[in-house]
Design an enzyme around this catalytic site. Structure first.
Site, PDB file in Angstrom:
ATOM      1  N   GLY A 134      -1.744 -11.694  -1.442  1.00 50.53           N
ATOM      2  CA  GLY A 134      -1.817 -10.282  -1.460  1.00 50.53           C
ATOM      3  C   GLY A 134      -2.456  -9.595  -0.222  1.00 50.53           C
ATOM      4  N   GLY A 142      -3.822  -5.693   1.717  1.00 47.45           N
ATOM      5  CA  GLY A 142      -4.245  -4.287   1.780  1.00 47.45           C
ATOM      6  C   GLY A 142      -4.423  -3.405   2.962  1.00 47.45           C
ATOM      7  CB  VAL A 198      -6.260 -11.172  -1.078  1.00 48.93           C
ATOM      8  CG1 VAL A 198      -7.155 -12.250  -2.093  1.00 48.93           C
ATOM      9  CG2 VAL A 198      -6.936  -9.978  -0.693  1.00 48.93           C
ATOM     10  CE  LYS A 239      -9.805  -6.689   1.686  1.00 53.89           C
ATOM     11  NZ  LYS A 239     -10.162  -5.421   0.921  1.00 53.89           N
ATOM     12  CG  ASP A 258      -7.792   3.171  -2.010  1.00 49.59           C
ATOM     13  OD1 ASP A 258      -7.151   4.151  -2.529  1.00 49.59           O
ATOM     14  OD2 ASP A 258      -7.273   2.207  -1.659  1.00 49.59           O
TER      15      ASP A 258
END
Length: 521
Positions: free
Chosen positions: A19, A21, A26, A41, A139
């Protein structure tokens, strides 16, 4: 950028990217010392950063690790370690085989309200613990809620969260948070507070049930921010028992929202099949206690701001913003601290205040002994008129309580504006009075409708109510901004049916509350 198979900090072996962001990438990895699967991360820097901006991003990531490591909860992703790779920090976190709520919505479409309640109660529990630790997520969105087996929900990505009382390192002009899920006060430029997380969680749960966030989506972030700042959204149509919870969480004014702990209890009530209480009254005091407990006192003379529904003079993203103070009446600057007074002087002040209050009461009694004695005080004159949306005819008139027409829009202005105060109690009292009048005393009931519902014509209104034998309110109406959520039981030809209605309220020229729109589920 590290590649698959690389060893980080001498012990964390990267396996595959899982993933990315706004702040990093990640990886699924293995801790070769403890022989367990983890998530790593890495900080993601955009091209063109200056050395100063690079250092700022590095500090932000270090801060993320310090904040997240403070939170230990079964429904929050655990941060195990903060390491460095080539001078840049990486976060070592719990690995959860999962799918994000955003992916579930994309693949499966809208979710059943009860499933959303099960997810929401878990996330609210984790965030309540975070708020108690002085942590604001900042968030919340469907992409930051991970769903494992049996709908185990965990909140992740505190990467742009802010510890209350910690030093902010956000670069001036950077918008922290996803616009579609921001709270109105944050869109107006205020710093996020626990109440902002409640609104963002409400937006997330709303999106899962309705298929999109309350304010919609827009590639133009500035346009979307303006919609969010106005705090006007379409009431949920498919939420069923979740409707009163969402309406409380999505109150435009943060002081009217329940705390996160109250939110968890409201969601649990939905799961248990119990009536949903109204947690909004007194919630402002709860927010103030929650904000004050973990944070050190501000410097003497530091300004504090109250959300009033207007654009602050500094605009959006103008550097370090003053903290949001919920429950205040207007933006004020804190006066310098005065020297502590002696006990005797304080006692004299207390006596003086008590005497002043008694004199005021006696004077009020003396002047109020005339013909208007016992009449309620009238609000200030000339309220701001509220624009009413055009009504649309309902295909099934028996499912509308106030009239056989419904409006698909919420009122475009709050009935509790600062120019003409209509109290929450008055809004609820009007709704209660209305449903004691229908279906028998229609002349008096008609006077309690706003221009949108009256536009149908009184003849159609009376024809509808002639079909209804009786109607009564089940439980207690719930006020949410300019709306009142009420559960009604209709009786027709000996058969009973129960519906939930979201009534949009407006104020007339005399400052009295009127029912202007009616959405039902």
């Amino acid at each position: 950028m590290s590649a698959e198979g690389r060893l980080i900090a001498g012990r964390y072996r990267l396996q595959q990217k899982i993933g990315s962001g706004a702040m990093g990438v990640v990886w699924k990895a293995v801790d070769e010392r403890l022989h367990r699967t983890i998530a790593v991360k890495q900080l993601l820097l955009q091209p063109g950063y200056t050395p100063e901006e690079t250092e700022e991003a590095r500090q932000r990531s270090m801060r993320e690790g310090r904040i997240a490591a403070r939170l230990q909860h079964q429904n929050a992703i655990v941060v195990f370690d903060v390491a460095e790779d080539e001078g840049q920090p990486v976060l070592v976190m719990e690995y959860l085989p999962s799918t994000s709520l955003a992916a579930v919505i994309d693949e499966q479409g809208v979710q059943p309200p009860m499933r959303v309640a099960r997810i929401g109660v878990q996330v609210a529990g984790a965030l309540a613990a975070a708020h108690m630790a002085g942590i604001v997520h900042r968030d919340l969105k469907p992409g930051n809620i991970l769903l494992g087996e049996n709908d185990l929900a965990k909140i992740t990505d505190f990467g742009i969260s802010r510890a209350i009382g910690d030093v902010a390192v956000t670069k001036s002009g950077i918008l922290a948070g996803t616009p579609a899920y921001l709270a109105p006060e944050v869109a107006l430029g205020r710093d996020p507070a626990p109440a902002s997380d409640v609104f963002s969680l409400g937006s997330t749960l709303y999106a899962a049930i309705e298929g999109g966030p309350p304010f919609g989506t827009d590639e133009n972030a500035i346009s979307l921010l303006h919609r969010v700042a106005r705090g006007q959204f379409e009431p949920p149509r498919q939420a069923g028992p979740m409707t009163p919870v969402l309406m409380q969480m999505l109150c435009p004014d943060p002081v009217d929202r329940p705390t996160m702990a109250h939110t968890r209890d409201l969601l649990q009530a939905v799961l248990d099949g119990r009536p949903v209480p109204n947690a909004a009254p007194g919630a402002g005091a709860g927010w103030q206690r929650q904000q004050q407990a973990p944070a050190p006192p501000p410097p003497t003379g530091a300004p504090t701001m109250a959300y009033q529904g207007g654009m602050p003079s500094g605009g959006m993203g103008g550097g370090a913003n003053p903290p949001t103070r919920v429950g205040g009446a207007a933006p004020v600057a804190a006066a310098p601290a005065e020297p502590r007074r002696g006990g005797k002087q304080v006692a004299l002040w207390i006596v003086a205040i008590v005497v002043a209050v008694l004199v005021g009461v006696l004077a009020a009694n003396a002047f109020g002994s005339g013909s208007n004695q016992g009449a309620p005080p009238r609000p200030a004159p000339k309220p701001a008129p509220v624009a009413a949306p055009a009504p649309t005819t309902s295909a099934t008139p028996t499912t509308s309580s106030a009239a056989p027409t419904t409006s698909s829009q919420a009122p475009t202005s709050s009935a509790t504006s600062t120019k003409k105060q209509v109290t929450k109690e008055k809004l609820v009292a009007t709704v209660k009075k209305y449903y004691t009048l229908v279906p028998k005393e229609l002349d008096d009931a008609w006077k309690l409708l706003g221009p949108s519902l009256q536009s149908q014509g009184k003849e159609r209104y009376e024809d509808f109510w002639k079909q209804i034998d009786d109607v009564k309110i089940v439980g207690e109406p719930i006020q949410s901004g300019a709306n009142v959520v009420v559960t009604l039981q209709f009786t027709k030809d000996g058969k009973k049916s129960t519906e939930m209605h979201v009534l949009g309220m407006v104020a007339n020229t005399d400052g009295d509350a009127l029912i202007n729109t009616d959405n039902h589920t």
